[in-house]
Design a protein around this motif. Sequence first.
Motif, PDB file in Angstrom:
ATOM      1  N   LEU A 175       1.946  -5.032   2.891  1.00 11.80           N
ATOM      2  CA  LEU A 175       2.954  -4.104   3.393  1.00 11.80           C
ATOM      3  C   LEU A 175       2.456  -2.676   3.193  1.00 11.80           C
ATOM      4  O   LEU A 175       1.529  -2.436   2.419  1.00 11.80           O
ATOM      5  CB  LEU A 175       4.276  -4.282   2.632  1.00 11.80           C
ATOM      6  N   ARG A 176       3.102  -1.742   3.868  1.00 11.52           N
ATOM      7  CA  ARG A 176       2.730  -0.339   3.684  1.00 11.52           C
ATOM      8  C   ARG A 176       3.976   0.532   3.700  1.00 11.52           C
ATOM      9  O   ARG A 176       4.947   0.240   4.407  1.00 11.52           O
ATOM     10  CB  ARG A 176       1.774   0.098   4.784  1.00 11.52           C
ATOM     11  N   SER A 177       3.882   1.624   2.919  1.00 15.86           N
ATOM     12  CA  SER A 177       4.985   2.594   2.894  1.00 15.86           C
ATOM     13  C   SER A 177       4.409   3.991   2.671  1.00 15.86           C
ATOM     14  O   SER A 177       3.355   4.137   2.059  1.00 15.86           O
ATOM     15  CB  SER A 177       5.943   2.254   1.749  1.00 15.86           C
ATOM     16  N   ASP A 178       5.109   4.999   3.165  1.00 14.38           N
ATOM     17  CA  ASP A 178       4.692   6.381   2.906  1.00 14.38           C
ATOM     18  C   ASP A 178       5.104   6.838   1.512  1.00 14.38           C
ATOM     19  O   ASP A 178       4.674   7.887   1.043  1.00 14.38           O
ATOM     20  CB  ASP A 178       5.313   7.331   3.951  1.00 14.38           C
ATOM     21  N   LYS A 179       5.939   6.059   0.854  1.00 14.51           N
ATOM     22  CA  LYS A 179       6.422   6.452  -0.475  1.00 14.51           C
ATOM     23  C   LYS A 179       5.301   6.380  -1.517  1.00 14.51           C
ATOM     24  O   LYS A 179       4.327   5.647  -1.346  1.00 14.51           O
ATOM     25  CB  LYS A 179       7.567   5.521  -0.906  1.00 14.51           C
TER      26      LYS A 179
ATOM     27  N   LEU B 220       0.860  -1.177   0.000  1.00 18.57           N
ATOM     28  CA  LEU B 220       0.000   0.000   0.000  1.00 18.57           C
ATOM     29  C   LEU B 220       0.901   1.234   0.000  1.00 18.57           C
ATOM     30  O   LEU B 220       1.715   1.420   0.907  1.00 18.57           O
ATOM     31  CB  LEU B 220      -0.905  -0.011   1.235  1.00 18.57           C
ATOM     32  N   ALA B 221       0.753   2.045  -1.047  1.00 13.40           N
ATOM     33  CA  ALA B 221       1.616   3.218  -1.211  1.00 13.40           C
ATOM     34  C   ALA B 221       1.026   4.438  -0.518  1.00 13.40           C
ATOM     35  O   ALA B 221      -0.146   4.455  -0.141  1.00 13.40           O
ATOM     36  CB  ALA B 221       1.792   3.502  -2.699  1.00 13.40           C
ATOM     37  N   GLU B 222       1.843   5.463  -0.371  1.00 10.44           N
ATOM     38  CA  GLU B 222       1.433   6.764   0.168  1.00 10.44           C
ATOM     39  C   GLU B 222       0.780   6.669   1.542  1.00 10.44           C
ATOM     40  O   GLU B 222      -0.058   7.489   1.902  1.00 10.44           O
ATOM     41  CB  GLU B 222       0.508   7.484  -0.820  1.00 10.44           C
ATOM     42  N   GLY B 223       1.151   5.654   2.292  1.00  8.30           N
ATOM     43  CA  GLY B 223       0.681   5.522   3.671  1.00  8.30           C
ATOM     44  C   GLY B 223      -0.808   5.255   3.834  1.00  8.30           C
ATOM     45  O   GLY B 223      -1.354   5.475   4.918  1.00  8.30           O
ATOM     46  N   VAL B 224      -1.466   4.777   2.769  1.00  4.57           N
ATOM     47  CA  VAL B 224      -2.916   4.557   2.893  1.00  4.57           C
ATOM     48  C   VAL B 224      -3.203   3.457   3.925  1.00  4.57           C
ATOM     49  O   VAL B 224      -2.428   2.509   4.090  1.00  4.57           O
ATOM     50  CB  VAL B 224      -3.601   4.197   1.555  1.00  4.57           C
ATOM     51  N   SER B 225      -4.314   3.620   4.593  1.00  3.75           N
ATOM     52  CA  SER B 225      -4.727   2.619   5.576  1.00  3.75           C
ATOM     53  C   SER B 225      -5.726   1.676   4.940  1.00  3.75           C
ATOM     54  O   SER B 225      -6.651   2.117   4.262  1.00  3.75           O
ATOM     55  CB  SER B 225      -5.394   3.294   6.778  1.00  3.75           C
ATOM     56  N   PRO B 226      -5.544   0.372   5.159  1.00  7.20           N
ATOM     57  CA  PRO B 226      -6.503  -0.573   4.600  1.00  7.20           C
ATOM     58  C   PRO B 226      -7.871  -0.419   5.260  1.00  7.20           C
ATOM     59  O   PRO B 226      -7.953  -0.074   6.442  1.00  7.20           O
ATOM     60  CB  PRO B 226      -5.894  -1.931   4.930  1.00  7.20           C
TER      61      PRO B 226
END
Lengths: 114, 136
Positions: free
Chosen positions: A92-96, A70-76
Amino acid sequence: MKVSEYIKLGGYELLTKSDYGDREIDGCYTGDLLSWVMGRAEEDNVWITVMSNINIVAVASLSGAACIVLAEGVSPDEGVIKKADAQDIIVLRSDKTAYELCADYFKFTNNDKL
Amino acid sequence: MLKHYNIDGQDFSIAGEASSDFKRRLKKLGISPDVIRRVAIAMYEAEINTIIHGGGGECDAEVSNDKITVTFTDHGPGIKDIDLAMQEGYSTATEQIRELGFGAGMGLPNIKNYTDDMEIETEVGKGTVVRLIVKL
């Protein structure tokens, strides 16, 4: 490259309980239109998206994605992680941004998959 | 092997359950990964169409000696123009459905691309039957 190695190299956040057998990654795909991803992503790809609804789990499972990022820090959305854990899908998650995550993958793999 | 699934037209959160279950069963049967992937992709698209456009329906999936046949039946509005519906990018999905990431107009084209044969029987106002076949 194993998922565990990918997580470590990128410093990504593991949202699911486990990396589920530490799958081998082969290639990378980014997209948010689910049917497009379903038809174009390849088995064992890292799938980078900002789509965060429950349906991403089925798409990852049926298309054979190695993991979802999940890009740009989105929350599922509610229930996504529970369902992913039930189906052994790694999230996985990232703020990128999706672009930066693709660039990461390119760097990690020394360009040999692109 | 013959499996029957009811496709709930109201609950988007379980969309893909039939396809996921059938994929697991194909794996247990030792079907080749390539065939499983093609069936799973085509079946998921048809399952989503049954929910989005058909308002739910039924699915019968069968493995025989030489092929896998999956049939989706709905009693929705039917398809007015099949040629148009088969074009990549054409969709009648609502804005709400598009926000979920569907409605890219790739459903039927994906089914066609990933199967050996696809049949559509549809009647406006009565419903649609989509049959997809993947050879073993």
